[in-house]
Scaffold this motif. Structure first.
Motif, PDB file in Angstrom:
ATOM      1  N   LYS A  28      -1.393   4.016  -1.317  1.00 38.61           N
ATOM      2  CA  LYS A  28      -2.600   3.675  -2.219  1.00 38.61           C
ATOM      3  C   LYS A  28      -3.808   4.102  -1.276  1.00 38.61           C
ATOM      4  CE  LYS A  28      -5.014  -0.699  -3.827  1.00 38.61           C
ATOM      5  NZ  LYS A  28      -5.065  -2.000  -3.802  1.00 38.61           N
ATOM      6  N   THR A  85       0.957  -1.276  -0.039  1.00 35.94           N
ATOM      7  CA  THR A  85       0.016   0.034   0.105  1.00 35.94           C
ATOM      8  C   THR A  85       0.944   1.164  -0.127  1.00 35.94           C
ATOM      9  OG1 THR A  85      -0.093  -0.240   2.330  1.00 35.94           O
ATOM     10  CG2 THR A  85      -1.964  -0.976   1.299  1.00 35.94           C
ATOM     11  N   TRP A 100      -3.298   5.229  -6.703  1.00 39.69           N
ATOM     12  CA  TRP A 100      -2.069   5.871  -5.728  1.00 39.69           C
ATOM     13  C   TRP A 100      -1.874   7.125  -5.920  1.00 39.69           C
ATOM     14  CZ3 TRP A 100       1.297   2.136  -3.593  1.00 39.69           C
ATOM     15  CH2 TRP A 100       1.042   0.983  -3.724  1.00 39.69           C
TER      16      TRP A 100
END
Length: 358
Positions: free
Chosen positions: A97, A80, A102
């Protein structure tokens, strides 16, 4: 350059000469992109894995994720957060993320090739970035209370040269750092590798290994808790494994695959019980999987995976049951699932449209 998260669910591939975004737009030249791939959920206990493109991080007119002699991309364990270097503009970027996309959340700008190699801890809260164009410096950043704090700013590292930090490999707990130097003592250099303790947010040198012959060390790995480290040595045509005892490191063994040049990508599982090795020069060496009895130090060959080309990049998950292999010429990613010591099934490739993986 291709990096995976610890579970093997996400992979990020740098494409430093990619000019298009996911919709085919972007008129910049050599802007650079980073492609995020996700493996679909398993549908049985032994799935054949493929990666699907889920996002594309575009550069800003430079070479995002470029890597001629470095490792500029590093994920956190959850997939992430990622740090991506952009060394020709002396930058490093943090992307998080958020939902299904993103988002750029942090950019550092320094000098002298800052961003050529980057490393991130499992929790994504510790980042180290090297600058090594005419200098040999490390910067350390820590995510605290919702913001990034600089703990070490361009700290000079003694006894190294302008290729210092060609590879940066951080233990998952963020407490140890392996830094390789493939050309110590100049362009005809002999190689020098260092391991640092960074538990107090400083670079405390615990190991400094230099060579009198050309080793060209650049590729390596360190396990999740900083107990073992491995790197390539093409002078001896094998890979060296070092083990930590307290604050001291010493060589515990070597691994010598058949037909190896001693130069190639390395990736280990959580405790370096399994190691995946590739070869920079000889495709006939394949990608080899080595197993260590957890009670000992010696590695035995467990599996050889045939590859079409040399210079494949390998990346193993923490469980040691999945290894990702890139194909430089075909431009795809192959996922191999390691079921037992005598079985490994090759997954389907991911077509990158002929883009070169670096």
């Amino acid at each position: 350059m291709c990096i995976r998260d610890s579970s093997g669910s996400y992979a990020i591939v740098g494409a430093w000469q990619e000019d298009e975004d996911v919709s085919g737009g972007n008129t910049l030249t050599n802007s650079g992109s980073a492609y995020i791939f996700e493996r679909p959920p398993a549908i049985n206990s032994n799935p054949i894995a493929t990666y699907n493109t889920i996002s594309n991080i575009d550069g800003t007119g430079t070479k995002l994720g470029a890597s001629h002699i470095g490792y500029p991309i590093s994920f956190n364990a959850a997939g992430t957060r990622v740090v991506i270097g952009e060394y020709n503009t002396h930058k490093a970027h943090i992307y998080d993320k958020v939902g299904g996309s993103w988002t750029l959340s942090q950019t550092w700008t320094k000098s002298n090739g800052f961003g050529k190699s980057c490393a991130m801890s499992d929790d994504g809260n510790v980042v180290v970035v090297v600058e090594s164009t005419g200098t040999n410096k490390l910067s350390l950043f820590v995510y605290e209370n919702g913001s990034w704090v600089t703990k070490q700013n361009q700290t000079q590292i003694g006894g190294s040269r302008d290729t210092f930090g060609s590879g940066l490999f951080m233990s998952g707990d963020g407490l140890y750092l392996l830094a390789t130097d493939y050309s110590y003592e100049g362009s005809g250099g002999k190689g020098r590798n260092k391991i640092f303790d960074i538990s107090e947010y400083s670079f405390l040198e615990r190991l400094n290994v230099g060579y009198s012959t050309h080793t060209h060390s650049m590729r390596g790995d360190i396990d999740r808790y900083g107990n073992r480290a491995i790197w390539d040595d093409d002078a001896a045509n094998y890979f060296r494994v070092y083990k930590r005892s307290g604050v001291s490191w010493s060589q515990s063994t070597t691994i010598a695959p058949s037909n190896t040049s001693g130069r190639g990508a390395v990736s280990c599982d959580e405790n370096m019980v399994r190691v995946a090795l590739s070869d920079l020069i000889n495709s006939s060496a394949g990608v080899t999987i080595w197993y260590r009895d957890p009670s000992g130090d010696t590695f035995a060959l467990e599996q050889t995976i045939t590859v079409d080309n040399p210079e494949t990049i390998t990346s193993m998950n923490y469980a040691g049951d999945r290894v990702m292999i890139t194909d430089k010429t075909a431009g795809d990613i192959e996922i191999c699932l390691l079921y037992t010591s005598d079985a490994a099934d090759e997954g389907l490739g991911v077509d990158l449209g002929g883009r070169r993986i670096i």
